[in-house]
Design a protein around this motif. Structure first.
Motif, PDB file in Angstrom:
ATOM      1  N   THR A   1       0.870  -1.153   0.000  1.00  0.00           N
ATOM      2  CA  THR A   1       0.000   0.000   0.000  1.00  0.00           C
ATOM      3  C   THR A   1       0.916   1.214   0.000  1.00  0.00           C
ATOM      4  OG1 THR A   1      -0.004   0.006   2.381  1.00  0.00           O
ATOM      5  CG2 THR A   1      -1.757  -1.236   1.297  1.00  0.00           C
ATOM      6  N   THR A   2       0.341   2.397  -0.145  1.00  0.00           N
ATOM      7  CA  THR A   2       1.174   3.603  -0.174  1.00  0.00           C
ATOM      8  C   THR A   2       1.984   3.743   1.104  1.00  0.00           C
ATOM      9  OG1 THR A   2      -0.481   4.668  -1.571  1.00  0.00           O
ATOM     10  CG2 THR A   2       1.129   6.105  -0.519  1.00  0.00           C
ATOM     11  N   ASP A   3       1.334   3.531   2.252  1.00  0.00           N
ATOM     12  CA  ASP A   3       2.085   3.753   3.497  1.00  0.00           C
ATOM     13  C   ASP A   3       3.185   2.723   3.723  1.00  0.00           C
ATOM     14  OD1 ASP A   3       0.152   1.886   4.128  1.00  0.00           O
ATOM     15  OD2 ASP A   3      -0.934   3.188   5.509  1.00  0.00           O
TER      16      ASP A   3
ATOM     17  N   PRO B   1       2.367   0.731   9.912  1.00  0.00           N
ATOM     18  CA  PRO B   1       2.351   2.162   9.559  1.00  0.00           C
ATOM     19  C   PRO B   1       1.726   3.016  10.663  1.00  0.00           C
ATOM     20  CG  PRO B   1       1.783   0.870   7.641  1.00  0.00           C
ATOM     21  CD  PRO B   1       1.873  -0.097   8.793  1.00  0.00           C
TER      22      PRO B   1
ATOM     23  N   PHE C   1       8.439   7.926  13.189  1.00  0.00           N
ATOM     24  CA  PHE C   1       8.961   7.997  11.816  1.00  0.00           C
ATOM     25  C   PHE C   1       9.911   9.182  11.660  1.00  0.00           C
ATOM     26  CE2 PHE C   1       8.436   8.622   7.116  1.00  0.00           C
ATOM     27  CZ  PHE C   1       8.836   7.359   6.716  1.00  0.00           C
TER      28      PHE C   1
ATOM     29  N   SER D   1       4.878   1.327   1.381  1.00  0.00           N
ATOM     30  CA  SER D   1       5.953   1.723   0.457  1.00  0.00           C
ATOM     31  C   SER D   1       6.791   2.852   1.033  1.00  0.00           C
ATOM     32  CB  SER D   1       5.380   2.210  -0.874  1.00  0.00           C
ATOM     33  OG  SER D   1       4.872   1.138  -1.604  1.00  0.00           O
ATOM     34  N   LEU D   2       6.128   3.832   1.635  1.00  0.00           N
ATOM     35  CA  LEU D   2       6.848   4.967   2.216  1.00  0.00           C
ATOM     36  C   LEU D   2       7.766   4.479   3.339  1.00  0.00           C
ATOM     37  CD1 LEU D   2       3.872   7.510   2.349  1.00  0.00           C
ATOM     38  CD2 LEU D   2       5.778   7.554   0.719  1.00  0.00           C
ATOM     39  N   ILE D   3       7.265   3.575   4.155  1.00  0.00           N
ATOM     40  CA  ILE D   3       8.074   3.051   5.260  1.00  0.00           C
ATOM     41  C   ILE D   3       9.210   2.187   4.731  1.00  0.00           C
ATOM     42  CG2 ILE D   3       7.985   1.458   7.230  1.00  0.00           C
ATOM     43  CD1 ILE D   3       5.104   2.778   7.663  1.00  0.00           C
ATOM     44  N   ASP D   4       8.925   1.420   3.706  1.00  0.00           N
ATOM     45  CA  ASP D   4       9.980   0.619   3.088  1.00  0.00           C
ATOM     46  C   ASP D   4      11.129   1.517   2.611  1.00  0.00           C
ATOM     47  OD1 ASP D   4      11.019  -1.888   1.698  1.00  0.00           O
ATOM     48  OD2 ASP D   4      10.719  -0.581  -0.031  1.00  0.00           O
ATOM     49  N   SER D   5      10.797   2.642   1.990  1.00  0.00           N
ATOM     50  CA  SER D   5      11.838   3.580   1.533  1.00  0.00           C
ATOM     51  C   SER D   5      12.676   4.082   2.693  1.00  0.00           C
ATOM     52  CB  SER D   5      11.203   4.807   0.859  1.00  0.00           C
ATOM     53  OG  SER D   5      10.703   4.480  -0.408  1.00  0.00           O
ATOM     54  N   ALA D   6      12.008   4.433   3.785  1.00  0.00           N
ATOM     55  CA  ALA D   6      12.736   4.979   4.931  1.00  0.00           C
ATOM     56  C   ALA D   6      13.631   3.913   5.562  1.00  0.00           C
ATOM     57  CB  ALA D   6      11.752   5.520   5.960  1.00  0.00           C
TER      58      ALA D   6
ATOM     59  N   ARG E   1      14.930   1.315   4.052  1.00  0.00           N
ATOM     60  CA  ARG E   1      16.056   1.082   3.136  1.00  0.00           C
ATOM     61  C   ARG E   1      17.127   2.151   3.300  1.00  0.00           C
ATOM     62  NH1 ARG E   1      15.516  -2.106  -1.496  1.00  0.00           N
ATOM     63  NH2 ARG E   1      13.557  -3.246  -1.469  1.00  0.00           N
ATOM     64  N   THR E   2      16.684   3.396   3.496  1.00  0.00           N
ATOM     65  CA  THR E   2      17.639   4.492   3.630  1.00  0.00           C
ATOM     66  C   THR E   2      18.421   4.343   4.937  1.00  0.00           C
ATOM     67  OG1 THR E   2      16.095   5.858   2.379  1.00  0.00           O
ATOM     68  CG2 THR E   2      17.894   7.009   3.474  1.00  0.00           C
TER      69      THR E   2
END
Lengths: 162, 162
Positions: free
Chosen positions: B3-5, B115, B139, B7-12, B14-15
C-alpha cells in the motif's frame, strides 16, 4: 486532515526542510574569503560544498519530473569534477541566489505531490526496472538527497571559523 | 502487497539500512591504531564517532518504545562529553560487537511496526505536546537518526587512510 501516508510524507518533508535550513544558516552570510576555506587541510573548500549541494538539488528537478534543469552550468565546477580542477567564477552572493531559488522551486513542487505520486518512479529508472524495484521512487530520492545534504554539512562544520 | 504507506516506510527503512551498511563498511576492519586517527587535525577520532553513533542508536531503544537501553555505559565517553575528555577503554572489537548487536535489535523491532505505529508519538514527548505537534513521532525520529549517521560518516571519510 491527517492520514497515515500524509503524516509520513510530512515527516520526510520536515526533515528535508530542517537540513535546508541548517545549510542556509551555515552558508548564508559567509564572506567570499570564508567560502574559500577548506573543511580540512587539502580537502574541499566550503564554496565547493555549497555549489555541489546546489547542483545536486537542481538535478532533482528533472529526476523528480518537475521540468528541465535551471542551472546545469554549475556542473563542471561543482558536480562533475573535483574541487579546484575547473576555474569557477561564481561569487558567494550569486551562488546564494541560485541556491535559494532552487530550493523554493523544489519546495513548491514537493508540496503539490500526493502520496500516490511520491511513490511513483523517478525519471531515471525504466518502467521495467521499476516493476522489479518499486523502491526506486520519488520518496526514496527525497530521503537520499536529504541525507546527502547532512553528509556534507557534517563536513562543512569542520572548517575553522576565521 | 504494497500500500502507499508500507511503500513509504519501506523507503525509509532502506535508507536507514543503507547508512548502517556504509558505516559497517567504513568502520569494520579498521585496526585499533586506525580508530585512533582524527578526522582532521584536532578534531574527533574515528573511535569517538563510531562510539557516538552506537550510543545514539542504543538510545533509540527507549525513545521508540522498544525497551530499556542495553549499553548506557557508552554515554560518558561517547555521548555526554567531547572526545578525549573521559578515559575510555573499549577496544574496536568490543565496540563492533555492541554496534552490530544494537543494529540487529533495532532492525528486528523496526520490522514489527505497522504504519499506524510508526506515526505514534515517541516516548520523550508528552501526550499533550503530541496533540499539537503530531510530527514528533517514531517515523520522524527514524529519519532524523538516519541523517545523523550520514552526517558523521561524511566526517569519518575525511580521515587520511594510514
Amino acid at each position: 486532515m491527517n492520514t497515515t501516508d500524509t503524516s509520513l510524507i510530512d515527516s520526510a518533508l520536515r526533515t528535508w526542510k530542517l537540513n535546508i535550513d541548517r545549510a542556509n544558516k551555515f552558508f548564508t552570510g559567509l564572506s567570499e574569503e570564508q567560502l574559500q576555506q577548506e573543511i580540512a587541510p587539502g580537502k574541499n573548500r566550503l564554496i565547493y560544498l555549497w555549489g555541489h549541494l546546489t547542483a545536486v538539488n537542481d538535478a532533482l528537478i528533472p529526476l523528480l519530473g518537475f521540468g528541465e534543469r535551471r542551472n546545469p552550468e554549475l556542473d563542471p565546477a561543482f558536480l562533475l569534477n573535483p574541487d579546484r580542477s575547473v576555474q569557477q567564477t561564481l561569487s558567494g552572493k550569486e551562488l546564494q541566489r541560485i541556491w535559494e531559488e532552487t530550493n523554493e522551486f523544489l519546495w513548491a513542487e514537493f508540496s503539490k505531490l500526493s502520496p500516490a505520486e511520491w511513490i511513483q518512479k523517478h525519471t531515471s529508472v525504466s518502467q521495467e526496472d521499476f516493476q522489479r524495484e518499486p523502491h526506486r521512487n520519488r520518496f526514496t530520492v527525497l530521503m537520499s538527497r536529504t541525507g546527502h545534504i547532512g553528509y556534507h554539512l557534517g563536513q562543512a562544520v569542520l572548517a575553522e571559523r576565521q
